[in-house]
Motif scaffolding. Structure first.
Motif, PDB file in Angstrom:
ATOM      1  N   THR A  45      72.032  38.421  78.817  1.00 19.31           N
ATOM      2  CA  THR A  45      72.747  37.133  78.033  1.00 19.31           C
ATOM      3  C   THR A  45      72.728  35.794  78.999  1.00 19.31           C
ATOM      4  O   THR A  45      72.627  34.712  78.239  1.00 19.31           O
ATOM      5  N   ALA A  46      72.616  35.938  80.450  1.00 23.15           N
ATOM      6  CA  ALA A  46      72.731  34.727  81.221  1.00 23.15           C
ATOM      7  C   ALA A  46      71.334  34.035  81.058  1.00 23.15           C
ATOM      8  O   ALA A  46      71.477  32.936  80.527  1.00 23.15           O
ATOM      9  N   GLU A  47      70.365  34.614  80.963  1.00 25.42           N
ATOM     10  CA  GLU A  47      68.922  34.253  80.572  1.00 25.42           C
ATOM     11  C   GLU A  47      68.977  33.405  79.247  1.00 25.42           C
ATOM     12  O   GLU A  47      68.611  32.391  79.144  1.00 25.42           O
ATOM     13  N   ALA A  48      69.630  34.220  78.180  1.00 24.66           N
ATOM     14  CA  ALA A  48      69.764  33.575  76.845  1.00 24.66           C
ATOM     15  C   ALA A  48      70.470  32.344  76.940  1.00 24.66           C
ATOM     16  O   ALA A  48      70.181  31.299  76.152  1.00 24.66           O
ATOM     17  N   ILE A  49      71.661  32.351  77.687  1.00 26.92           N
ATOM     18  CA  ILE A  49      72.584  31.269  77.530  1.00 26.92           C
ATOM     19  C   ILE A  49      71.813  29.705  78.179  1.00 26.92           C
ATOM     20  O   ILE A  49      72.086  28.932  77.815  1.00 26.92           O
ATOM     21  N   VAL A  50      71.170  30.098  79.411  1.00 23.61           N
ATOM     22  CA  VAL A  50      70.491  29.377  80.130  1.00 23.61           C
ATOM     23  C   VAL A  50      69.285  28.479  79.302  1.00 23.61           C
ATOM     24  O   VAL A  50      69.369  27.237  79.004  1.00 23.61           O
TER      25      VAL A  50
ATOM     26  N   GLU B   8      78.721  36.480  89.453  1.00 22.04           N
ATOM     27  CA  GLU B   8      78.110  35.274  89.973  1.00 22.04           C
ATOM     28  C   GLU B   8      76.560  35.443  89.816  1.00 22.04           C
ATOM     29  O   GLU B   8      75.904  34.359  90.207  1.00 22.04           O
ATOM     30  N   VAL B   9      76.089  36.626  89.535  1.00 24.18           N
ATOM     31  CA  VAL B   9      74.599  36.723  89.517  1.00 24.18           C
ATOM     32  C   VAL B   9      74.228  35.793  88.197  1.00 24.18           C
ATOM     33  O   VAL B   9      72.968  35.214  88.559  1.00 24.18           O
ATOM     34  N   VAL B  10      74.983  35.144  87.618  1.00 25.87           N
ATOM     35  CA  VAL B  10      74.550  34.241  86.357  1.00 25.87           C
ATOM     36  C   VAL B  10      74.130  32.884  87.087  1.00 25.87           C
ATOM     37  O   VAL B  10      73.362  32.049  86.802  1.00 25.87           O
ATOM     38  N   LYS B  11      74.844  32.767  88.422  1.00 32.09           N
ATOM     39  CA  LYS B  11      74.609  31.463  89.160  1.00 32.09           C
ATOM     40  C   LYS B  11      72.987  31.356  89.588  1.00 32.09           C
ATOM     41  O   LYS B  11      72.231  30.383  89.557  1.00 32.09           O
ATOM     42  N   LEU B  12      72.498  32.564  90.099  1.00 32.86           N
ATOM     43  CA  LEU B  12      70.979  32.863  90.394  1.00 32.86           C
ATOM     44  C   LEU B  12      70.361  32.591  89.366  1.00 32.86           C
ATOM     45  O   LEU B  12      69.167  32.047  89.554  1.00 32.86           O
TER      46      LEU B  12
ATOM     47  N   LYS C  44      79.584  27.419  75.697  1.00 25.26           N
ATOM     48  CA  LYS C  44      80.978  28.248  75.035  1.00 25.26           C
ATOM     49  C   LYS C  44      80.634  28.319  73.542  1.00 25.26           C
ATOM     50  O   LYS C  44      80.825  29.495  72.868  1.00 25.26           O
ATOM     51  N   ARG C  45      79.700  27.265  72.733  1.00 33.13           N
ATOM     52  CA  ARG C  45      79.487  27.454  71.447  1.00 33.13           C
ATOM     53  C   ARG C  45      78.639  28.630  71.450  1.00 33.13           C
ATOM     54  O   ARG C  45      78.680  29.443  70.518  1.00 33.13           O
ATOM     55  N   ALA C  46      77.519  28.894  72.329  1.00 34.40           N
ATOM     56  CA  ALA C  46      76.492  29.782  72.163  1.00 34.40           C
ATOM     57  C   ALA C  46      77.236  31.206  72.398  1.00 34.40           C
ATOM     58  O   ALA C  46      77.000  32.322  71.557  1.00 34.40           O
ATOM     59  N   VAL C  47      78.230  31.257  73.448  1.00 36.47           N
ATOM     60  CA  VAL C  47      78.809  32.616  73.723  1.00 36.47           C
ATOM     61  C   VAL C  47      79.648  33.030  72.264  1.00 36.47           C
ATOM     62  O   VAL C  47      79.680  34.041  71.778  1.00 36.47           O
ATOM     63  N   ASP C  48      80.355  31.968  71.710  1.00 38.37           N
ATOM     64  CA  ASP C  48      81.394  32.255  70.619  1.00 38.37           C
ATOM     65  C   ASP C  48      80.292  32.779  69.405  1.00 38.37           C
ATOM     66  O   ASP C  48      80.779  33.838  68.502  1.00 38.37           O
ATOM     67  N   ILE C  49      79.180  32.318  69.364  1.00 34.18           N
ATOM     68  CA  ILE C  49      78.330  32.653  67.938  1.00 34.18           C
ATOM     69  C   ILE C  49      77.763  34.061  68.341  1.00 34.18           C
ATOM     70  O   ILE C  49      77.821  34.919  67.374  1.00 34.18           O
ATOM     71  N   ILE C  50      77.084  34.329  69.730  1.00 38.44           N
ATOM     72  CA  ILE C  50      76.849  35.454  69.956  1.00 38.44           C
ATOM     73  C   ILE C  50      77.714  36.667  69.842  1.00 38.44           C
ATOM     74  O   ILE C  50      77.467  37.839  69.457  1.00 38.44           O
ATOM     75  N   ALA C  51      78.982  36.362  70.004  1.00 37.63           N
ATOM     76  CA  ALA C  51      80.100  37.448  70.261  1.00 37.63           C
ATOM     77  C   ALA C  51      80.130  37.830  68.777  1.00 37.63           C
ATOM     78  O   ALA C  51      80.890  39.006  68.760  1.00 37.63           O
TER      79      ALA C  51
ATOM     80  N   MET D 153      71.402  26.447  76.837  1.00 34.33           N
ATOM     81  CA  MET D 153      71.902  25.324  77.561  1.00 34.33           C
ATOM     82  C   MET D 153      70.585  24.256  77.411  1.00 34.33           C
ATOM     83  O   MET D 153      71.065  23.015  77.183  1.00 34.33           O
ATOM     84  N   ARG D 154      69.599  24.546  77.789  1.00 34.01           N
ATOM     85  CA  ARG D 154      68.598  23.727  78.136  1.00 34.01           C
ATOM     86  C   ARG D 154      67.888  23.241  76.803  1.00 34.01           C
ATOM     87  O   ARG D 154      67.309  22.389  76.546  1.00 34.01           O
ATOM     88  N   ALA D 155      68.102  23.867  75.563  1.00 29.65           N
ATOM     89  CA  ALA D 155      67.928  23.405  74.343  1.00 29.65           C
ATOM     90  C   ALA D 155      68.962  22.603  73.628  1.00 29.65           C
ATOM     91  O   ALA D 155      69.174  22.068  72.553  1.00 29.65           O
ATOM     92  N   GLY D 156      70.133  22.144  74.550  1.00 31.55           N
ATOM     93  CA  GLY D 156      71.033  21.291  74.009  1.00 31.55           C
ATOM     94  C   GLY D 156      72.341  22.016  73.574  1.00 31.55           C
ATOM     95  O   GLY D 156      73.149  21.302  72.651  1.00 31.55           O
ATOM     96  N   ILE D 157      72.409  23.096  73.529  1.00 30.07           N
ATOM     97  CA  ILE D 157      73.623  24.067  72.961  1.00 30.07           C
ATOM     98  C   ILE D 157      74.633  24.133  74.072  1.00 30.07           C
ATOM     99  O   ILE D 157      74.423  24.554  75.040  1.00 30.07           O
TER     100      ILE D 157
END
Length: 293
Positions: free
Chosen positions: A184-189, A280-284, A199-206, A192-196
């Motif tokens: 999930t963290a990789e997908a969110i990254v 915190e692994v998502v920071k890495l 929070k909106r991405a998480v809301d939609i995936i959820a 984000m780089r695609a301009g999304i």
């Protein structure tokens, strides 16, 4: 309170609320921890302090343990062995190594006593609310003997199979949890780089087919607000993932998808995140700085 005391060893962040539910349920409790001060809330509620594991086993025929890892379980059970007998049932709720558990169970059974493994899932919040999932490995009769106590601490209680299968199931669950979080963290990254907005991405995936505990709970509660405070340490997750890798090797399977998650956490343990929370692994992975690590 009921007259037959229950032993409880390990009064940390998980153990204290779990033992508290036993007291609330009317059970007499004798407790021990490596640090007496950790048991103070339970002593205030009426539990009785014991100076050592062997003292716990002398007073209680049913003894629950929830300690950091198999090393501590082995030390605690080893200390109790000399006084164990046919009436004793040990209930280990630690997230431990299945092979170690099976070895210990044989030593316990050689004394005429019984042992089951009953690790939990649900975190500190689940322990506080008594909504834990509990996965039990052991003989059916021993499971039934422990069930009334387990029901005071958890909501979903499963008999998995023989001794060690509860611990195996727990590390299987945790590697999947870690894999969902890192994927999930990789997908969110990437989002984000695609301009999304994350929070909106998480809301939609959820509410879509990619949802998991990572989007339903971990990101909304612990990551997006910036607290990174799930209550489950990076080191504990890494311990469980190493346990899964060992189990996979023992059964002759080479994991690929879950193997990637294991590598993320190994990398986290090699740096400054080692002492932090597992989320915190998502920071890495690159969650911070707009997806640019």
């Amino acid at each position: 309170m009921t007259s037959e005391p229950i032993g409880f060893i390990g009064t940390g962040r998980m153990g204290t609320p779990m033992a508290g539910h036993l007291l609330t349920g009317g059970r007499t409790l004798v407790v021990h921890d490596a640090r007496r001060e950790a048991a103070a809330p339970l002593l205030d509620q009426g539990a009785q302090w014991m100076d050592s594991p062997i003292d716990v086993a002398r007073r209680a025929k049913t003894v629950i343990t929830i300690v950091p890892a198999s090393r501590e379980v082995e030390a605690v059970v080893g200390a109790m062995l000399p006084v164990l007998g046919p009436d004793h049932l040990l209930v280990d709720m630690t997230s431990a190594d299945p092979s170690s558990t099976r070895r210990l169970a044989k030593e316990v059974e050689a004394r005429g006593a019984r042992m089951i493994d009953a690790p939990v899932s649900g975190g500190v919040g689940g322990a506080q609310r008594a909504t834990l999932a509990i996965m039990v490995g052991g003989a059916a009769a021993d499971f039934e003997r422990a069930r009334p106590l387990l029901a005071l601490m958890g909501k979903n209680i499963f008999h998995v199979g023989g001794v060690g299968t509860g611990h195996a199931m727990k590390i299987v669950n945790n590697v999947l949890s870690a894999s969902c979080l890192t994927a999930t963290a990789e997908a969110i990254v990437v989002a984000m780089r695609a301009g999304i907005d994350p929070k909106r991405a998480v809301d939609i995936i959820a509410v879509s087919s990619g949802r998991s505990d990572a989007t339903l709970r971990k990101f909304p509660e612990f990551i997006l607000p910036g607290g990174f405070n799930s209550g489950f340490a990076m080191a504990l997750m890494d311990k469980d993932l190493r346990g899964f890798a060992k189990l996979a090797e023992e059964v002759g399977y080479e994991p690929r998808v879950t193997g990637a998650a294991i590598r993320w956490f190994r990398d986290a343990m090699a740096g400054t995140l080692a002492s932090g929370d597992h989320v915190e692994v998502v920071k890495l992975i690159g969650y911070l700085e707009g997806g640019h690590s």
